[in-house]
Design a protein around this motif. Structure first.
Motif, PDB file in Angstrom:
ATOM      1  N   VAL A 164     -27.466  67.923  10.874  1.00 53.97           N
ATOM      2  CA  VAL A 164     -26.759  68.540  10.207  1.00 53.97           C
ATOM      3  C   VAL A 164     -26.729  70.148  10.647  1.00 53.97           C
ATOM      4  CG1 VAL A 164     -26.481  69.526   7.754  1.00 53.97           C
ATOM      5  CG2 VAL A 164     -26.929  67.120   8.065  1.00 53.97           C
ATOM      6  N   ARG A 165     -27.925  70.567  10.969  1.00 53.52           N
ATOM      7  CA  ARG A 165     -27.929  71.830  11.467  1.00 53.52           C
ATOM      8  C   ARG A 165     -27.018  72.200  12.718  1.00 53.52           C
ATOM      9  NH1 ARG A 165     -27.524  76.630  12.025  1.00 53.52           N
ATOM     10  NH2 ARG A 165     -29.233  78.231  12.019  1.00 53.52           N
ATOM     11  N   ALA A 166     -27.253  71.099  13.639  1.00 55.92           N
ATOM     12  CA  ALA A 166     -26.370  71.371  14.837  1.00 55.92           C
ATOM     13  C   ALA A 166     -24.986  71.290  14.484  1.00 55.92           C
ATOM     14  CB  ALA A 166     -26.646  70.191  15.740  1.00 55.92           C
ATOM     15  N   ALA A 167     -24.399  70.316  13.536  1.00 55.51           N
ATOM     16  CA  ALA A 167     -23.007  70.385  13.149  1.00 55.51           C
ATOM     17  C   ALA A 167     -22.607  71.465  12.528  1.00 55.51           C
ATOM     18  CB  ALA A 167     -22.944  69.011  12.351  1.00 55.51           C
ATOM     19  N   THR A 168     -23.254  72.361  11.682  1.00 56.70           N
ATOM     20  CA  THR A 168     -22.892  73.322  10.888  1.00 56.70           C
ATOM     21  C   THR A 168     -22.356  74.558  11.663  1.00 56.70           C
ATOM     22  OG1 THR A 168     -25.091  74.364  10.459  1.00 56.70           O
ATOM     23  CG2 THR A 168     -24.244  72.712   8.772  1.00 56.70           C
ATOM     24  N   VAL A 169     -22.682  74.504  13.206  1.00 55.31           N
ATOM     25  CA  VAL A 169     -22.408  75.623  14.039  1.00 55.31           C
ATOM     26  C   VAL A 169     -21.018  75.891  13.770  1.00 55.31           C
ATOM     27  CG1 VAL A 169     -22.491  76.269  16.246  1.00 55.31           C
ATOM     28  CG2 VAL A 169     -24.518  75.182  15.682  1.00 55.31           C
TER      29      VAL A 169
END
Length: 143
Positions: free
Chosen positions: A47-52
């Protein structure tokens, strides 16, 4: 190609959760709790990678780009929500609350023709989501 990787991650996370819920675990994780914890950490990282992409929205970002990025994050957030259904970690609940707030704000402004007037508020909400994700990672002891 990116969609396939996201779906593969969701399937792997789900499989790990099922294995953990059944009392099994990956050999190196140390039991059902460890398997579910590892799945939760993987979901947080995904999720953290995708929120970029959502963090980088600006006045020139198109609605189509925002919708595509949000759809990808939504899929991962739902996997995280499912993973947290087993462990019920407060840090994940906090992040889910922040993401739900971001989603509600985005839905409220989605009827506008231009994204520009809402960009600052959306970025602030996404910053809160990312902060909650980072705190969850730390609280959970994720690598």
């Amino acid at each position: 190609m990116r969609v396939y990787r996201v779906m593969l991650l969701v399937m792997m996370t789900t499989a790990l959760l099922v294995l953990a819920a059944c009392g099994g675990a990956a050999p190196s994780l140390g039991g059902a709790e460890g398997g579910a914890q590892a799945a939760l950490c993987q979901s947080v990282a995904a999720v953290r990678a995708a929120t970029v992409q959502l963090s980088d929205i600006n006045a020139t970002t198109s609605w189509n780009d925002v919708k595509a990025a949000k759809a990808q994050v939504d899929t991962l957030v739902e996997a995280l929500r499912a993973a947290n259904g087993i462990l019920q970690r407060p840090a994940i609940n906090d992040m889910l609350t922040q993401y739900d707030s971001f989603s509600a704000q985005l839905n409220a402004v989605s009827t506008q023709e231009a994204l520009a007037p809402a960009v600052e508020g959306l970025r602030q909400n996404m910053t809160a989501v990312n902060t909650a994700l980072d705190q969850a990672k730390t609280t959970l002891g994720c690598p």
